[in-house]
Write an enzyme that holds these catalytic residues in place. Sequence first.
Site, PDB file in Angstrom:
ATOM      1  CD1 TRP A   1      -6.581   2.584   1.545  1.00 26.73           C
ATOM      2  CD2 TRP A   1      -4.441   2.828   0.969  1.00 26.73           C
ATOM      3  NE1 TRP A   1      -6.371   1.881   0.387  1.00 26.73           N
ATOM      4  CE2 TRP A   1      -5.067   2.008   0.011  1.00 26.73           C
ATOM      5  CE3 TRP A   1      -3.085   3.123   0.794  1.00 26.73           C
ATOM      6  CZ2 TRP A   1      -4.401   1.478  -1.083  1.00 26.73           C
ATOM      7  CZ3 TRP A   1      -2.418   2.594  -0.298  1.00 26.73           C
ATOM      8  CH2 TRP A   1      -3.074   1.787  -1.214  1.00 26.73           C
TER       9      TRP A   1
ATOM     10  CE1 TYR B   1      -3.523  -2.724   0.854  1.00 26.03           C
ATOM     11  CE2 TYR B   1      -2.211  -3.205   2.801  1.00 26.03           C
ATOM     12  CZ  TYR B   1      -3.239  -3.527   1.942  1.00 26.03           C
ATOM     13  OH  TYR B   1      -3.988  -4.651   2.181  1.00 26.03           O
TER      14      TYR B   1
ATOM     15  CE1 TYR C   1      -3.492  -0.817  -3.732  1.00 27.21           C
ATOM     16  CE2 TYR C   1      -4.310   0.817  -5.302  1.00 27.21           C
ATOM     17  CZ  TYR C   1      -4.535  -0.074  -4.268  1.00 27.21           C
ATOM     18  OH  TYR C   1      -5.808  -0.237  -3.770  1.00 27.21           O
TER      19      TYR C   1
ATOM     20  CG  ASP D   1     -10.792  -4.095   1.159  1.00 28.18           C
ATOM     21  OD1 ASP D   1     -11.416  -3.213   1.780  1.00 28.18           O
ATOM     22  OD2 ASP D   1      -9.625  -3.931   0.742  1.00 28.18           O
TER      23      ASP D   1
ATOM     24  CD  GLU E   1      -2.831  -6.186   5.171  1.00 29.82           C
ATOM     25  OE1 GLU E   1      -2.016  -6.969   4.636  1.00 29.82           O
ATOM     26  OE2 GLU E   1      -3.663  -5.539   4.515  1.00 29.82           O
TER      27      GLU E   1
ATOM     28  CD1 TRP F   1      -9.489   2.312   6.495  1.00 30.33           C
ATOM     29  CD2 TRP F   1     -10.972   1.812   8.098  1.00 30.33           C
ATOM     30  NE1 TRP F   1      -9.733   0.962   6.437  1.00 30.33           N
ATOM     31  CE2 TRP F   1     -10.643   0.624   7.406  1.00 30.33           C
ATOM     32  CE3 TRP F   1     -11.892   1.726   9.138  1.00 30.33           C
ATOM     33  CZ2 TRP F   1     -11.196  -0.613   7.738  1.00 30.33           C
ATOM     34  CZ3 TRP F   1     -12.442   0.494   9.460  1.00 30.33           C
ATOM     35  CH2 TRP F   1     -12.094  -0.654   8.776  1.00 30.33           C
ATOM     36  CG  ASP F   2      -4.996   2.170   6.302  1.00 29.20           C
ATOM     37  OD1 ASP F   2      -6.008   2.134   5.586  1.00 29.20           O
ATOM     38  OD2 ASP F   2      -4.297   1.165   6.561  1.00 29.20           O
TER      39      ASP F   2
ATOM     40  CD1 TRP G   1     -10.584  -7.029   4.732  1.00 26.31           C
ATOM     41  CD2 TRP G   1     -11.385  -6.865   6.816  1.00 26.31           C
ATOM     42  NE1 TRP G   1     -10.004  -5.922   5.334  1.00 26.31           N
ATOM     43  CE2 TRP G   1     -10.486  -5.800   6.608  1.00 26.31           C
ATOM     44  CE3 TRP G   1     -12.029  -6.969   8.060  1.00 26.31           C
ATOM     45  CZ2 TRP G   1     -10.191  -4.841   7.584  1.00 26.31           C
ATOM     46  CZ3 TRP G   1     -11.743  -6.019   9.035  1.00 26.31           C
ATOM     47  CH2 TRP G   1     -10.832  -4.975   8.791  1.00 26.31           C
TER      48      TRP G   1
ATOM     49  NE  ARG H   1      -4.166  -8.438  -1.282  1.00 25.33           N
ATOM     50  CZ  ARG H   1      -4.535  -7.220  -0.845  1.00 25.33           C
ATOM     51  NH1 ARG H   1      -4.389  -6.888   0.424  1.00 25.33           N
ATOM     52  NH2 ARG H   1      -5.041  -6.337  -1.678  1.00 25.33           N
TER      53      ARG H   1
HETATM   54  C1  DGY Z   1      -6.502  -2.820  -1.334  1.00 26.59           C
HETATM   55  O1  DGY Z   1      -5.942  -2.462  -2.350  1.00 26.59           O
HETATM   56  O2  DGY Z   1      -6.556  -4.001  -0.942  1.00 26.59           O
HETATM   57  C2  DGY Z   1      -7.158  -1.798  -0.529  1.00 26.59           C
HETATM   58  O3  DGY Z   1      -7.675  -2.281   0.644  1.00 26.59           O
HETATM   59  C3  DGY Z   1      -8.231  -1.141  -1.346  1.00 26.59           C
HETATM   60  O4  DGY Z   1      -8.500   0.055  -0.767  1.00 26.59           O
END
Ligand code: DGY
Length: 436
Positions: A29, A25, A77, A166, A399, A31-32, A356, A201
């Site tokens: 971001w 990442y 990304y 997510d 994470e 909320w981060d 998640w 993922r």
């Molecule tokens: C990601 O890229 O996995 C992020 O959580 C999207 O915002």
Amino acid sequence: MHEAALATLDRNWRGGYTVPSPRLYPFQWNWDSGFIALGLAWHRPERALQEIRSMFRGQWANGLLPHINFHESSPDYFPGPAVWQTAAVAAAPRGLATSGITQPPVFAFVVERLLTTPVAQLPEWANFLAEIYPKILAFHRYLYTHRDPHGEGLVYIQHNWESGTDNSPAWDSVFDAIDVSRAREVAHLRRDTRSVDAAHRPTDENYRRYITLVDLFARCGYDDAAIARESPFLVQDVLFNSLLARSNLSLIALGRRLGADTREIETWHARTIAAINTKLWDPARGFYFSYDLRAGHSIPIKTSSGFMPLFAGICDATQRAALARHLVTSFAPDERWRLCPSTAVDEPAFDPVKYWRGPVWVNVNWMLYHGLLRSGLPELAARVKRDTLAYLREEGLWEYFDPRPPTAGRTRGLGTDGFSWSAALALDWLHHETPL
Ligand code: DGY
């Protein structure tokens, strides 16, 4: 752990803002950034203010606070600015590329908590407060104006990335209903699975749907009314609305401090808590569920988002007891499991390592901890804190974490390591005893 947390926040600092992790990442971001500010407050207080100011540089003229600010370009990304195509949108800021969706509203309660940290001793604190209050208010006003078409007090999210959770199984049925037969393939464009185990993922099929939605938003020119008409993903998410309720409370407190008229926020707040407790509460199952506004039904899958009304402080005694029961049964079949899995262990979709769909997340645990404390459940709160700090101490600042009882040879730290909010919230826990 303390030293590692400080080093992680320093390593992930980019001169004005913090990346959640360097490779996975590489931008800022939404909320981060809020959770990270809570840790910076105890380490480098002046950076907490810079962090939040940098985030709000990305705010749109209509109040939307984007979920990503692309301060610098990065090859690591996908999807980057070329996919989001927000540069041509009149409301988007000039000189900073952003995404075109948002994330759960955390900044009001973050700023309120900063009041009781060394940040509030900085000479510029008073100016900061006066400057940030109207910006947070504008974000909440955006949500109530553009994301609540029936005036219910519940705002919708238009993308799973807006939920923060997510690839939660709660979104499966929504995505199953989307026709992707003519959608473009994006698997070859992904970068996340180059630095992190693909088993941890979302799948390529997931990504195809995520990007189908982004392409739709770009085609709609990010016009909210057009998106509300056309998007197959319109969900009244229980986590998003609970954090909005918690943030409304903080915004009222901040506004009063500044001598502002807070009646508009009080009206929003009353409507939102009533709606969460009617439309999103299922008395038969004793749990809160998100609502699929497009399909017109509740999404009856137990996820950790269902505990977030505790954090908002809006549950009665019956609701608190029912949630406490779920926490120690369907989310933790016995004492050897660690709290709190992102998806209940007794859900068929539960997956202990996939993002998640089962793993434990530090930010959710931190909000759950404060929610349990304010709900008069201090023993459960203590268990959540103990479990989280045990992960961070034993495994590192990952994470997310595998909630299953330990087995020799199985690592429990998942996703990316050196993760900023895991570091930041560890610092909040170590330094800041005050319940939120
Ligand atoms: C990601 O890229 O996995 C992020 O959580 C999207 O915002």
